[in-house]
Design a protein around this motif. Structure first.
Motif, mmCIF file in Angstrom:
data_model
loop_
_atom_site.group_PDB
_atom_site.id
_atom_site.type_symbol
_atom_site.label_atom_id
_atom_site.label_comp_id
_atom_site.label_asym_id
_atom_site.label_seq_id
_atom_site.Cartn_x
_atom_site.Cartn_y
_atom_site.Cartn_z
ATOM 1 N N UNK A 117 -8.767 30.624 -18.982
ATOM 2 C CA UNK A 117 -8.966 29.351 -18.290
ATOM 3 C C UNK A 117 -8.279 28.219 -19.050
ATOM 4 N N UNK A 118 -6.942 28.232 -19.116
ATOM 5 C CA UNK A 118 -6.236 27.178 -19.848
ATOM 6 C C UNK A 118 -6.335 25.834 -19.154
ATOM 7 N N UNK A 119 -6.152 24.804 -19.944
ATOM 8 C CA UNK A 119 -6.214 23.437 -19.439
ATOM 9 C C UNK A 119 -6.772 22.519 -20.513
ATOM 10 N N UNK A 120 -8.034 22.707 -20.830
ATOM 11 C CA UNK A 120 -8.652 21.943 -21.925
ATOM 12 C C UNK A 120 -7.954 22.300 -23.239
ATOM 13 N N UNK A 121 -7.838 23.597 -23.512
ATOM 14 C CA UNK A 121 -6.935 24.133 -24.534
ATOM 15 C C UNK A 121 -6.133 25.241 -23.870
ATOM 16 N N UNK A 122 -5.081 25.672 -24.523
ATOM 17 C CA UNK A 122 -4.228 26.678 -23.893
ATOM 18 C C UNK A 122 -4.858 28.069 -23.886
ATOM 19 N N UNK A 123 -5.729 28.347 -24.861
ATOM 20 C CA UNK A 123 -6.313 29.682 -24.955
ATOM 21 C C UNK A 123 -7.754 29.788 -24.499
ATOM 22 N N UNK A 148 -14.507 23.963 -19.500
ATOM 23 C CA UNK A 148 -13.704 23.996 -18.278
ATOM 24 C C UNK A 148 -14.333 23.117 -17.209
ATOM 25 N N UNK A 149 -15.609 23.332 -16.925
ATOM 26 C CA UNK A 149 -16.282 22.596 -15.866
ATOM 27 C C UNK A 149 -17.662 22.182 -16.347
ATOM 28 N N UNK A 150 -18.053 20.964 -16.004
ATOM 29 C CA UNK A 150 -19.372 20.410 -16.306
ATOM 30 C C UNK A 150 -20.026 19.989 -14.993
ATOM 31 N N UNK A 201 -6.431 18.448 -23.264
ATOM 32 C CA UNK A 201 -5.893 18.201 -24.589
ATOM 33 C C UNK A 201 -4.593 18.968 -24.840
ATOM 34 N N UNK A 202 -4.458 20.135 -24.232
ATOM 35 C CA UNK A 202 -3.279 20.960 -24.494
ATOM 36 C C UNK A 202 -2.572 21.422 -23.220
ATOM 37 N N UNK A 203 -3.313 21.677 -22.168
ATOM 38 C CA UNK A 203 -2.736 22.252 -20.962
ATOM 39 C C UNK A 203 -2.273 21.207 -19.966
ATOM 40 N N UNK A 204 -1.789 21.691 -18.845
ATOM 41 C CA UNK A 204 -1.286 20.838 -17.772
ATOM 42 C C UNK A 204 -2.325 20.706 -16.664
ATOM 43 N N UNK A 205 -2.174 19.692 -15.811
ATOM 44 C CA UNK A 205 -3.074 19.601 -14.651
ATOM 45 C C UNK A 205 -3.016 20.842 -13.771
ATOM 46 N N UNK A 206 -1.833 21.415 -13.620
ATOM 47 C CA UNK A 206 -1.706 22.612 -12.796
ATOM 48 C C UNK A 206 -2.493 23.779 -13.383
ATOM 49 N N UNK A 207 -2.451 23.920 -14.712
ATOM 50 C CA UNK A 207 -3.224 24.980 -15.347
ATOM 51 C C UNK A 207 -4.720 24.766 -15.154
ATOM 52 N N UNK A 208 -5.174 23.540 -15.350
ATOM 53 C CA UNK A 208 -6.604 23.268 -15.206
ATOM 54 C C UNK A 208 -7.041 23.439 -13.755
ATOM 55 N N UNK A 261 -10.059 25.845 -12.573
ATOM 56 C CA UNK A 261 -11.189 25.379 -11.761
ATOM 57 C C UNK A 261 -11.241 26.117 -10.434
ATOM 58 N N UNK A 262 -10.080 26.350 -9.849
ATOM 59 C CA UNK A 262 -10.041 27.065 -8.567
ATOM 60 C C UNK A 262 -10.565 28.478 -8.716
ATOM 61 N N UNK A 263 -10.344 29.075 -9.867
ATOM 62 C CA UNK A 263 -10.872 30.417 -10.125
ATOM 63 C C UNK A 263 -12.402 30.381 -10.118
ATOM 64 N N UNK A 264 -12.985 29.384 -10.763
ATOM 65 C CA UNK A 264 -14.442 29.235 -10.753
ATOM 66 C C UNK A 264 -14.945 29.100 -9.317
#
Length: 242
Positions: free
Chosen positions: A111-117, A134-136, A144-151, A155-158
């Protein structure tokens, strides 16, 4: 399959979790924001053991208790490779892995986005997921590290998970998240949900777990609908002072 979960308030706004497979008594700790608080709660639980630490990502407020908890319990430490920046691991996890806690299987979800790993731990049969940053409730982690597309992909996976899946998020940011949510969504049902959540807080109850169904309905980062809209909302939240 039954999982028992103890939620531990740590630091300023973190949550740590102790999780026990009821069939076998095996116990895991999800992240280690505060070793002293975790060890005290483990003793209070009467569960008598700790088998695993499962880290969601490398940030110190999720890993800084690893060494002390491991030294006190003899447990093993599993997590994504990025955790090795700050703490040793007994097993490096990727999205192809599963972790067995007694009779419970956690799928490791990248689940990259917040961090890459960043990874999440999804116990599908138990309808529970430990989602880190990832989600609150009504929010998501900063990029902090990833892109909006990654995040957005994370989130879409959740959002594809079973509606009843309980999401055990690692922080309590309810007040700021709810104000921002109301600034972009004027539905009366969202206002009612926020009022209910704030009343829960006023009674001293934690804001997690939430559920996939609730967040799909009300979380402004899931209702965004597409990656560009998500990116705009995440950027707006980063500077929001309402």
């Amino acid at each position: 399959m039954t999982l028992d979960v103890r939620i531990i308030a740590c630091l300023t706004d973190n949550y740590g979790f102790l999780v026990r497979d009821a069939e076998t008594g095996s116990v895991a700790c999800i992240d280690t924001p505060d070793a002293q608080a975790i060890l005290a709660d483990l003793e209070l639980s009467g569960w008598g053991r700790l088998d695993l630490i499962l880290n969601t990502h490398w940030h110190p407020d999720h890993t800084q208790g690893n060494a002390a908890v491991r030294a006190a319990t003899g447990c093993m430490v599993f997590g994504p490779a990025e955790v090795e920046r700050v703490a040793p691991l007994d097993r490096v996890l990727t999205g192809a892995d599963r972790v067995e806690l007694g009779a419970t299987t956690f799928e490791v979800v990248e689940a990259p986005g917040h961090t890459l790993g960043h990874v999440m731990f999804h116990a599908v049969a138990a309808r529970m997921a430990f989602v880190g940053d990832v989600i609150f409730p009504l929010g998501c982690g900063r990029l902090f590290e990833g892109t909006p597309e990654q995040m957005w992909t994370s989130l879409s996976r959740v959002a594809t998970w079973d509606d009843a899946t309980m999401l055990w998020a690692a922080h309590d940011y309810l007040e700021g998240n709810s104000r921002f949510a109301l600034s972009v969504d004027d539905r009366p049902e969202l206002a009612a949900h926020v009022e209910e959540m704030l009343a829960r807080r006023a009674r001293g109850r934690p804001t997690v777990p939430t559920t996939v169904e609730v967040e799909r309905r009300f979380n402004p980062f899931l209702t965004a609908g597409d990656a560009p809209t998500f990116a705009a909302r995440r950027a707006a939240k980063d500077v929001y002072r309402g």
